[in-house]
Motif scaffolding. Structure first.
Motif, PDB file in Angstrom:
ATOM      1  N   GLY A 125       0.762  -1.232   0.000  1.00  0.00           N
ATOM      2  CA  GLY A 125       0.000   0.000   0.000  1.00  0.00           C
ATOM      3  C   GLY A 125       0.795   1.286   0.000  1.00  0.00           C
ATOM      4  N   VAL A 126       2.098   1.217  -0.203  1.00  0.00           N
ATOM      5  CA  VAL A 126       2.905   2.434  -0.269  1.00  0.00           C
ATOM      6  C   VAL A 126       2.750   3.010  -1.667  1.00  0.00           C
ATOM      7  N   SER A 127       2.386   4.271  -1.735  1.00  0.00           N
ATOM      8  CA  SER A 127       2.216   4.884  -3.054  1.00  0.00           C
ATOM      9  C   SER A 127       3.366   5.842  -3.331  1.00  0.00           C
ATOM     10  N   THR A 128       3.687   5.944  -4.569  1.00  0.00           N
ATOM     11  CA  THR A 128       4.718   6.904  -4.962  1.00  0.00           C
ATOM     12  C   THR A 128       4.041   8.230  -5.234  1.00  0.00           C
ATOM     13  N   PRO A 129       4.662   9.308  -4.855  1.00  0.00           N
ATOM     14  CA  PRO A 129       4.047  10.616  -5.089  1.00  0.00           C
ATOM     15  C   PRO A 129       3.936  10.896  -6.579  1.00  0.00           C
ATOM     16  N   SER A 130       2.861  11.581  -6.935  1.00  0.00           N
ATOM     17  CA  SER A 130       2.684  11.976  -8.327  1.00  0.00           C
ATOM     18  C   SER A 130       3.681  13.068  -8.669  1.00  0.00           C
ATOM     19  N   PRO A 131       4.178  13.050  -9.898  1.00  0.00           N
ATOM     20  CA  PRO A 131       5.094  14.125 -10.271  1.00  0.00           C
ATOM     21  C   PRO A 131       4.375  15.479 -10.257  1.00  0.00           C
ATOM     22  N   THR A 132       5.098  16.487  -9.871  1.00  0.00           N
ATOM     23  CA  THR A 132       4.541  17.836  -9.855  1.00  0.00           C
ATOM     24  C   THR A 132       4.666  18.432 -11.254  1.00  0.00           C
ATOM     25  N   PRO A 133       3.582  18.989 -11.759  1.00  0.00           N
ATOM     26  CA  PRO A 133       3.693  19.588 -13.090  1.00  0.00           C
ATOM     27  C   PRO A 133       4.579  20.828 -13.064  1.00  0.00           C
ATOM     28  N   THR A 134       5.399  20.953 -14.063  1.00  0.00           N
ATOM     29  CA  THR A 134       6.240  22.129 -14.221  1.00  0.00           C
ATOM     30  C   THR A 134       5.632  22.980 -15.331  1.00  0.00           C
ATOM     31  N   ILE A 135       5.363  24.228 -15.029  1.00  0.00           N
ATOM     32  CA  ILE A 135       4.780  25.144 -16.007  1.00  0.00           C
ATOM     33  C   ILE A 135       5.875  25.622 -16.951  1.00  0.00           C
ATOM     34  N   VAL A 136       5.544  25.650 -18.237  1.00  0.00           N
ATOM     35  CA  VAL A 136       6.484  26.062 -19.282  1.00  0.00           C
ATOM     36  C   VAL A 136       5.797  27.110 -20.152  1.00  0.00           C
ATOM     37  N   LEU A 137       6.495  28.198 -20.439  1.00  0.00           N
ATOM     38  CA  LEU A 137       6.021  29.188 -21.408  1.00  0.00           C
ATOM     39  C   LEU A 137       6.902  29.092 -22.642  1.00  0.00           C
ATOM     40  N   ALA A 138       6.265  29.210 -23.809  1.00  0.00           N
ATOM     41  CA  ALA A 138       7.001  29.176 -25.072  1.00  0.00           C
ATOM     42  C   ALA A 138       6.745  30.453 -25.848  1.00  0.00           C
ATOM     43  N   PHE A 139       7.766  30.860 -26.608  1.00  0.00           N
ATOM     44  CA  PHE A 139       7.704  32.104 -27.371  1.00  0.00           C
ATOM     45  C   PHE A 139       8.070  31.841 -28.822  1.00  0.00           C
ATOM     46  N   ASP A 140       7.242  32.365 -29.719  1.00  0.00           N
ATOM     47  CA  ASP A 140       7.533  32.356 -31.152  1.00  0.00           C
ATOM     48  C   ASP A 140       7.875  33.801 -31.506  1.00  0.00           C
ATOM     49  N   GLN A 151      10.468  46.887 -31.054  1.00  0.00           N
ATOM     50  CA  GLN A 151      10.995  46.787 -29.696  1.00  0.00           C
ATOM     51  C   GLN A 151      10.339  45.601 -28.996  1.00  0.00           C
ATOM     52  N   ILE A 152      11.114  44.807 -28.306  1.00  0.00           N
ATOM     53  CA  ILE A 152      10.591  43.653 -27.589  1.00  0.00           C
ATOM     54  C   ILE A 152       9.721  44.151 -26.431  1.00  0.00           C
ATOM     55  N   PRO A 153       8.503  43.631 -26.291  1.00  0.00           N
ATOM     56  CA  PRO A 153       7.588  44.086 -25.233  1.00  0.00           C
ATOM     57  C   PRO A 153       7.912  43.432 -23.879  1.00  0.00           C
ATOM     58  N   TRP A 154       9.011  43.856 -23.281  1.00  0.00           N
ATOM     59  CA  TRP A 154       9.469  43.227 -22.048  1.00  0.00           C
ATOM     60  C   TRP A 154       8.456  43.334 -20.919  1.00  0.00           C
ATOM     61  N   SER A 155       7.720  44.433 -20.843  1.00  0.00           N
ATOM     62  CA  SER A 155       6.737  44.557 -19.754  1.00  0.00           C
ATOM     63  C   SER A 155       5.644  43.509 -19.897  1.00  0.00           C
ATOM     64  N   GLY A 156       5.210  43.222 -21.107  1.00  0.00           N
ATOM     65  CA  GLY A 156       4.210  42.176 -21.325  1.00  0.00           C
ATOM     66  C   GLY A 156       4.757  40.801 -21.002  1.00  0.00           C
ATOM     67  N   ILE A 157       6.011  40.558 -21.364  1.00  0.00           N
ATOM     68  CA  ILE A 157       6.654  39.275 -21.055  1.00  0.00           C
ATOM     69  C   ILE A 157       6.803  39.119 -19.545  1.00  0.00           C
ATOM     70  N   GLU A 158       7.227  40.181 -18.879  1.00  0.00           N
ATOM     71  CA  GLU A 158       7.385  40.116 -17.423  1.00  0.00           C
ATOM     72  C   GLU A 158       6.048  39.865 -16.728  1.00  0.00           C
ATOM     73  N   ARG A 159       4.975  40.431 -17.259  1.00  0.00           N
ATOM     74  CA  ARG A 159       3.641  40.198 -16.703  1.00  0.00           C
ATOM     75  C   ARG A 159       3.248  38.718 -16.840  1.00  0.00           C
TER      76      ARG A 159
END
Length: 157
Positions: A3-18, A48-56
């Motif tokens: 009855g020992v269960s292994t912990p579920s993996p924690t999802p890692t959030i990823v952002l991608a940019f095109d 100009q790269i929209p750094w404020s939007g990316i930071e948000r």
């Protein structure tokens, strides 16, 4: 087994940019479901790269990994945009203090256009397809490519 269960993996959030000189498409996904969704596009006013939007976005989604699509010609050679994308990825890594993976984005825009055309034909998308739609779906395609490569997921989980 006892009855020992292994912990579920924690999802890692990823952002991608095109990255583009007029717009940057953005997608989000996670390493548990390995699914991605198109989020938005950010306008590059006067190139100009929209750094404020990316930071948000970085603040709102709190990712642990970033992915940037790296453009190549069909024959595998660098495009004129490749050095700009590499510079964007380097600056993104510096500003965010997060790992940034570069992913071959060859034909991602065409794949995005096909996906959007299918959505129109099936009635899932009722308005016309814009360049911004293509950019954010291309970011989703790039992220799906990265997520499908299981070797990195073990490193960041």
């Amino acid at each position: 087994m006892s009855g020992v269960s292994t912990p579920s993996p924690t999802p890692t959030i990823v952002l991608a940019f095109d990255y583009g000189t007029h717009r940057i498409g953005v997608a989000c996904g996670n390493t548990l479901t390995r699914m991605a969704q198109a989020l938005c596009t950010l306008d590059c006013t006067q190139r100009q790269i929209p750094w404020s939007g990316i930071e948000r976005l970085l603040h709102d989604y709190a990712p642990h990994q970033l992915v940037v699509g790296l453009p190549y010609n069909s024959d595998g050679t660098a495009t004129g945009l490749t050095p700009l994308v590499q510079a964007f990825a380097a600056e993104l890594a510096t500003r965010s203090r997060l790992p940034v993976a570069l992913v071959d984005e060859r034909h991602s825009s065409q794949e995005a256009e096909r996906e959007l055309a299918h959505a129109r034909r099936s009635g899932l998308k009722t308005r016309r397809v814009t360049h911004a739609d293509v950019d954010k779906v291309a970011a989703k395609v790039v992220l799906e490519r990265w997520l499908s490569q299981a070797t990195h997921l073990n490193k960041i989980s």
